[in-house]
Design a protein around this motif. Structure first.
Motif, short mmCIF file in Angstrom:
data_model
loop_
_atom_site.label_atom_id
_atom_site.label_comp_id
_atom_site.label_asym_id
_atom_site.label_seq_id
_atom_site.Cartn_x
_atom_site.Cartn_y
_atom_site.Cartn_z
N THR A 48 0.80 -1.21 0.00
CA THR A 48 0.00 0.00 0.00
C THR A 48 0.84 1.27 0.00
OG1 THR A 48 -1.68 1.21 1.27
CG2 THR A 48 -0.13 -0.12 2.53
N GLY A 49 0.24 2.35 -0.46
CA GLY A 49 0.87 3.65 -0.35
C GLY A 49 0.66 4.28 1.01
N ARG A 50 -0.19 3.70 1.82
CA ARG A 50 -0.46 4.22 3.15
C ARG A 50 0.72 4.03 4.09
NH1 ARG A 50 -6.17 4.48 5.29
NH2 ARG A 50 -7.62 4.16 3.56
N ALA A 51 0.81 4.89 5.11
CA ALA A 51 1.71 4.65 6.23
C ALA A 51 1.14 3.49 7.04
CB ALA A 51 1.81 5.90 7.10
N ALA A 52 2.02 2.73 7.69
CA ALA A 52 1.58 1.54 8.43
C ALA A 52 0.53 1.90 9.48
CB ALA A 52 2.77 0.87 9.09
N GLY A 53 0.71 3.04 10.15
CA GLY A 53 -0.22 3.43 11.19
C GLY A 53 -1.54 3.94 10.68
N HIS A 54 -1.69 4.09 9.36
CA HIS A 54 -2.93 4.57 8.78
C HIS A 54 -3.65 3.50 7.97
CE1 HIS A 54 -3.00 9.20 9.19
NE2 HIS A 54 -2.47 8.65 10.25
N ILE A 55 -3.28 2.25 8.18
CA ILE A 55 -4.04 1.15 7.59
C ILE A 55 -5.22 0.87 8.52
CG2 ILE A 55 -4.01 -1.27 6.90
CD1 ILE A 55 -0.97 -0.95 6.44
N PRO A 56 -6.44 0.93 8.04
CA PRO A 56 -7.60 0.72 8.91
C PRO A 56 -7.56 -0.62 9.63
CG PRO A 56 -8.30 1.66 6.83
CD PRO A 56 -6.85 1.29 6.67
N GLN A 57 -8.02 -0.62 10.87
CA GLN A 57 -8.00 -1.84 11.68
C GLN A 57 -8.82 -2.95 11.03
OE1 GLN A 57 -6.01 -2.13 14.42
NE2 GLN A 57 -6.51 -4.31 14.23
N ALA A 58 -9.91 -2.58 10.35
CA ALA A 58 -10.73 -3.60 9.70
C ALA A 58 -9.94 -4.36 8.64
CB ALA A 58 -11.96 -2.96 9.06
#
Length: 281
Positions: A48-58
């Motif tokens: 993903t292009g997201r930061a690890a801490g911004h991956i939704p918990q779901a």
């Protein structure tokens, strides 16, 4: 239907537009596909292009074997970090100067966090509020993964990626022209407001390059890998993986660059692709 593959494979899955319907819903068949594939002995990674801490918990709750994050700046195989790359301050300062010169909204991503100026944070909140009108109930919080912390709190020696957006057309092409090969710049993949948006990392920092690091660590070949995505930061993933699969909701021009096209994110796209290649029945 193809027979279940007896040789272990590794699948790399983008998040927004591939697992998530751009930050909102997850098809039940996607959860089933990931869990059944892992139970059958295959590996499934986020990419993903997201930061690890911004991956939704779901998304995290589905269960994965590792992750490539920040568009390839970081890669973890289980609990082992196999790749990490952050921007030198001189490069980051040049980007910030560019954003401020052209009055662009921008976000800076570290491994775990996202930071933005107040004007950008306000624009994001306005976009999220607008996006809620008339929408069905999401499975994830619309703020999860799109909220940002104050830019004053950003650890400027730990930034790996930048995202920008604007109502001005042509901002991505302008950044490419100004910086040349100094950065890896692609059209943005997140549902942000404005006329154009982009993602910027260091040259050579791509999902594909990080996947190579993961495969090397695991002793797997590119032929063992399947990459599934819908965005322009997925091109290098398609190139590296033995099979690159574009989602049915991807830009038609991007679909042409993949080996195959599956159905859309909420129409069993991941499950269909996994079944086609024998990861699930």
């Amino acid at each position: 239907m193809p027979e279940r593959s007896t040789s272990p494979k590794i699948a790399f899955l983008d998040v927004d537009g591939t697992i998530l319907d751009h930050g909102r819903r997850i098809a039940p068949s996607t959860v089933r596909a990931v869990r059944e594939a892992r139970a059958a002995g295959h590996l499934v990674y986020l990419c993903t292009g997201r930061a690890a801490g911004h991956i939704p918990q779901a998304v995290l709750d589905i269960g994965f074997d590792g992750a490539v994050t920040n568009g390839g700046a970081f890669a973890d195989a289980g609990d082992v970090r196999v790749h990490e790359e952050t921007m030198p301050r001189a490069e980051l300062d040049a980007l910030i100067a560019h954003f401020e010169k052209y009055d662009l909204h921008y976000l800076l991503q570290s491994d775990e966090r996202v930071y933005a100026p107040e004007a950008t944070r306000a624009a994001l909140m306005q976009h999220l509020q607008t996006a809620q009108v008339g929408k069905v109930e999401p499975q994830t919080s619309p703020q999860e993964g799109f909220s940002a912390e104050p830019i004053a709190d950003a650890p400027l020696t730990q930034i790996a990626k930048a995202v920008f957006f604007t109502e001005q057309p042509g901002a991505v092409d302008r950044a490419k022209a100004e910086f040349g090969g100094r950065f890896h710049i692609v059209r943005g993949s997140m549902p942000l407001p404005g006329g154009s948006d982009g993602e910027i990392g260091l040259p050579g920092t791509t999902k594909g390059a990080a996947i190579d690091k993961v495969l090397e660590h695991l002793g797997l070949d590119r032929a063992d890998a399947i990459g599934i995505g819908d965005s322009w930061n997925d091109i290098e993933m398609f190139d590296v993986c033995g099979v690159g699969i574009a989602m049915g909701n991807a830009d038609p021009e991007l679909q042409k660059l993949a080996d195959e096209v599956t159905s859309t994110v909420l129409e069993d796209g991941i499950f269909t692709a996994f079944a086609r290649h024998g990861l699930v029945r």
